[in-house]
Design a protein around this motif. Structure first.
Motif, short mmCIF file in Angstrom:
data_model
loop_
_atom_site.label_atom_id
_atom_site.label_comp_id
_atom_site.label_asym_id
_atom_site.label_seq_id
_atom_site.Cartn_x
_atom_site.Cartn_y
_atom_site.Cartn_z
N SER A 2 0.84 -1.19 0.00
CA SER A 2 0.00 0.00 0.00
C SER A 2 0.88 1.25 0.00
O SER A 2 2.04 1.22 0.42
N LEU A 4 0.51 3.76 1.91
CA LEU A 4 0.77 4.12 3.30
C LEU A 4 1.95 3.32 3.86
O LEU A 4 2.81 3.86 4.54
N TYR A 5 2.02 2.04 3.52
CA TYR A 5 3.15 1.22 3.98
C TYR A 5 4.45 1.71 3.33
O TYR A 5 5.48 1.78 3.99
N THR A 7 5.09 4.74 2.49
CA THR A 7 5.44 5.97 3.20
C THR A 7 6.07 5.65 4.56
O THR A 7 7.04 6.29 4.98
N VAL A 45 0.71 -1.36 9.51
CA VAL A 45 -0.02 -0.52 8.58
C VAL A 45 -1.19 -1.32 8.01
O VAL A 45 -1.01 -2.44 7.52
N GLY A 47 -3.34 -0.80 5.15
CA GLY A 47 -3.41 0.04 3.97
C GLY A 47 -4.80 0.30 3.45
O GLY A 47 -5.13 1.40 3.03
N HIS A 50 -6.29 2.80 5.79
CA HIS A 50 -5.42 3.96 6.04
C HIS A 50 -5.13 4.18 7.52
O HIS A 50 -5.08 5.31 8.00
N PHE A 103 -5.36 7.95 8.58
CA PHE A 103 -4.94 8.94 7.60
C PHE A 103 -6.01 9.11 6.53
O PHE A 103 -6.67 8.15 6.14
N HIS A 108 -0.61 10.68 3.21
CA HIS A 108 0.17 9.96 4.21
C HIS A 108 1.40 10.79 4.56
O HIS A 108 2.36 10.82 3.82
N SER A 110 4.66 11.67 6.38
CA SER A 110 5.76 11.00 7.09
C SER A 110 6.10 11.70 8.40
O SER A 110 6.59 11.07 9.33
#
Length: 164
Positions: A2, A4-5, A7, A45, A47, A50, A103, A108, A110
């Motif tokens: 994902s 998000l992962y 990131t 995470v 994904g 989120h 999120f 996303h 950091s």
């Protein structure tokens, strides 16, 4: 993987943190050297939804004889927290600090991920000496231990970092 992962992985790389991935689980694990102790950290995470959950674990195990005063400590500390919370895994005596964030899709940040890690490590480091004081108290003296008074001990707190 994902977004998000991805990131989360790039956040660990950008911060220069050593980490391990747990294959097929969207999990990053790391160990941080803090003021009082080494702190194992687990970031998971989710994904599709989120969501990121960061868990810092105490290296001290709480014996069954000491769990009630530790629970009092955790409840009193949790009352003062704005983000995250402490938990006790009752059967095993493991103390954890968990912070979770949801999120917005495709946003996303950091900086938020790094802040979650910093918060988890700092909170666990802050709690560790208080936890140690309770665990080191002989079983026969636990009734005399006043957790509220223990929490007033400023000598157990890590030093405030210098502002840069």
């Amino acid at each position: 993987m994902s977004a998000l992962y991805a990131t989360a992985l790039s956040t660990f790389k950008e911060m220069g943190w050593h980490y391990r991935e747990v294959p097929e689980h969207n999990v990053i694990e790391s160990d941080f050297e803090a003021h009082h102790t080494k702190i194992p950290l687990h970031m998971q995470v989710f994904g599709d939804t989120h969501i990121v959950s960061v868990v810092a674990t105490a290296t001290l195990q709480v014996p069954s004889t000491h769990r009630l005063p530790v629970c009092e400590l955790l409840m009193r500390v949790n009352k003062e927290l704005n983000l995250g919370n402490f938990e006790l895994e009752w059967d095993g005596g493991q103390v954890m600090f968990r912070i979770t964030n949801i999120f917005p899709p495709h946003r996303h940040d950091s900086r938020i991920l790094a802040s979650m890690v910093h918060s988890a490590v700092a909170e666990m480091d802050r709690l560790t000496p208080f936890l140690g004081e309770i665990i080191r108290t002989p079983k026969g003296e636990l009734l005399l231990l006043k957790v509220a008074d223990l929490m007033k001990r400023e000598d157990l707190l890590p030093p405030v970092p210098d502002a840069e």
